[in-house]
Design an enzyme around this catalytic site. Sequence first.
Site, PDB file in Angstrom:
ATOM      1  N   CYS A 112     -36.509 -22.727 -24.717  1.00  0.00           N
ATOM      2  CA  CYS A 112     -37.263 -21.550 -24.661  1.00  0.00           C
ATOM      3  C   CYS A 112     -38.627 -21.846 -23.413  1.00  0.00           C
ATOM      4  CB  CYS A 112     -38.083 -21.039 -25.816  1.00  0.00           C
ATOM      5  SG  CYS A 112     -38.726 -19.622 -25.726  1.00  0.00           S
ATOM      6  N   LYS A 129       1.901   3.670 -12.436  1.00  0.00           N
ATOM      7  CA  LYS A 129       0.671   3.618 -12.260  1.00  0.00           C
ATOM      8  C   LYS A 129      -0.386   4.712 -12.903  1.00  0.00           C
ATOM      9  CE  LYS A 129      -2.974   1.326  -9.204  1.00  0.00           C
ATOM     10  NZ  LYS A 129      -3.141   0.776  -7.836  1.00  0.00           N
ATOM     11  N   CYS A 187     -40.553 -16.599 -21.607  1.00  0.00           N
ATOM     12  CA  CYS A 187     -40.602 -15.590 -20.891  1.00  0.00           C
ATOM     13  C   CYS A 187     -41.059 -14.179 -21.689  1.00  0.00           C
ATOM     14  CB  CYS A 187     -39.386 -15.252 -20.170  1.00  0.00           C
ATOM     15  SG  CYS A 187     -37.928 -15.008 -21.134  1.00  0.00           S
ATOM     16  N   CYS A 220     -27.952  -7.586 -33.645  1.00  0.00           N
ATOM     17  CA  CYS A 220     -27.294  -6.923 -32.724  1.00  0.00           C
ATOM     18  C   CYS A 220     -26.787  -7.577 -31.556  1.00  0.00           C
ATOM     19  CB  CYS A 220     -28.399  -5.313 -32.438  1.00  0.00           C
ATOM     20  SG  CYS A 220     -29.941  -6.193 -31.549  1.00  0.00           S
ATOM     21  N   CYS A 280      -4.295   8.155  -7.694  1.00  0.00           N
ATOM     22  CA  CYS A 280      -5.205   8.113  -6.744  1.00  0.00           C
ATOM     23  C   CYS A 280      -6.159   9.463  -7.129  1.00  0.00           C
ATOM     24  CB  CYS A 280      -4.663   8.255  -5.501  1.00  0.00           C
ATOM     25  SG  CYS A 280      -5.491   8.495  -4.098  1.00  0.00           S
ATOM     26  N   LYS A 286       0.838  -1.190  -0.022  1.00  0.00           N
ATOM     27  CA  LYS A 286      -0.010   0.063   0.011  1.00  0.00           C
ATOM     28  C   LYS A 286       0.678   1.418  -0.101  1.00  0.00           C
ATOM     29  CE  LYS A 286      -3.904   2.380   2.555  1.00  0.00           C
ATOM     30  NZ  LYS A 286      -4.648   2.812   1.302  1.00  0.00           N
ATOM     31  N   CYS A 295     -31.076  -9.776 -27.881  1.00  0.00           N
ATOM     32  CA  CYS A 295     -31.782 -10.846 -27.494  1.00  0.00           C
ATOM     33  C   CYS A 295     -30.962 -11.805 -26.819  1.00  0.00           C
ATOM     34  CB  CYS A 295     -32.682 -11.463 -28.657  1.00  0.00           C
ATOM     35  SG  CYS A 295     -31.692 -12.002 -29.962  1.00  0.00           S
ATOM     36  N   CYS A 329     -36.792  -6.557 -28.361  1.00  0.00           N
ATOM     37  CA  CYS A 329     -36.750  -5.964 -29.810  1.00  0.00           C
ATOM     38  C   CYS A 329     -37.877  -5.404 -30.269  1.00  0.00           C
ATOM     39  CB  CYS A 329     -36.727  -7.735 -30.601  1.00  0.00           C
ATOM     40  SG  CYS A 329     -36.070  -7.800 -32.386  1.00  0.00           S
ATOM     41  N   ASN A 356      -5.925   2.842 -12.046  1.00  0.00           N
ATOM     42  CA  ASN A 356      -6.085   3.151 -10.987  1.00  0.00           C
ATOM     43  C   ASN A 356      -7.777   3.277 -10.748  1.00  0.00           C
ATOM     44  OD1 ASN A 356      -5.969   4.064  -8.186  1.00  0.00           O
ATOM     45  ND2 ASN A 356      -3.859   4.437  -8.522  1.00  0.00           N
TER      46      ASN A 356
END
Length: 431
Positions: A345, A175, A348, A384, A137, A45, A387, A355, A202
């Site tokens: 399927c 960093k 649902c 795309c 930071c 640290k 779904c 879509c 970071n």
Amino acid sequence: MTDLRIDFAGIRAPNPFFLASAPPTDKAYNVERAFRAGWGGVVWKTLGEDPPVVNASSRYGAVAFQGQRMAGLNNIELITDRPLEVNLREIATVKRNWPDRAMIVSLMVPCEEQAWAEILQRVEATGADGVELNFGCPHGMSERGMGSAVGQVPEYVAMVTRWCKQHTRMPVIVKLTPNITDILIPARAARDGGADAVSLINTVQSIVGVDLDAMAPLPMVEGLGTHGGYCGPAVKPIALRMVADIARDAAMASLPISGIGGIATWRDAAEFLALGAGMVQVCTAAMHYGFRIVDDLIDGLSNWMDQKHYARIADVTGRAVRNYVNWHDLNLAWRTIARIDPASCIGCGLCHIACEDTAHQAIVAETAAGRRTYRVIDAECVGCNLCHHICPVSGCITMMPQPAPTRLTWQDHPNNPLRRAPDYATSEVPS
């Protein structure tokens, strides 16, 4: 058998899994436990000058998403709040007890050459393997002219890195802050300053939420809140993109990269490696589940590499970079179409709703034998993937690539007003 050992900018470790500079690496007790668990290395640290900083009591805030605790973690903790001499003594002891593990020490002092020279000399005396310059930071320390206040100014990045290279024999890792428009600017500055490697990302500057009763940002300190640094699984996509941008940049070729940001599984680690990282650092997942997660990280990565016939970490590092291109290099003539498996399927209707309401009206709802079913209209489907991502049943909706009639990028597309002109020198001239 896969060999997970690494040599990262001259720093050797038995595996590529390091704990990042954070609360888990704040003292010898934690680091000893981490090494016993099997971590390949740590970044201690961040150390600073005495007197040490003072940290607030309420310092963490978190985002939960659909039942997952700490999908994102926000912290307002600063660098170590323990005296410098105590940290240095413990670093020396741990390194002496664990000579085969990597000990990198994170540093942050004022932007003055003498301050960097003095702390580097003291860290080098501990036997540490390398240093990481904390230029990332985004809270508390940046208001004091350190952390991301340095990392956002490429001239400062190069200057301080150059100082450090002049004042230590240890490898110097810079960093980088993600709180910047173009990650290549500070990365190239680090290279120009002589950095041996870069690490990123970071934390992301953020407010994690608002207490609507107290009307104050979270986490709250006596009714008040401030911005902090955001990390955890939610930042992984940001980190992957920035790592990949550096890895594919010709000017940054061969500079080692340490990947950081939302790594919680072996697959996460493999993705960072594939996009150019030579080792990875973990924080939030260790804070969430404990140090023993390294067993799963090591076993999972090793088994996957065996299956893929990758013998060493170097065989994975950067393997996906060549396939990371700019948008205008994609083949716009290539197409994929959704396919719904009626056997799996559950009816649902999420694919149809998504879509129909928000995409291309390419999925129709039908009723057959008293059961609701869904069918894709191929002519309307643009591939795309919406779904596919929405469906709660794994494997129910698959995306099926279609034969591409040609290769047509945006650079050559007729709709592009700036498209490349045909090369008549190599084209047939009509008679």
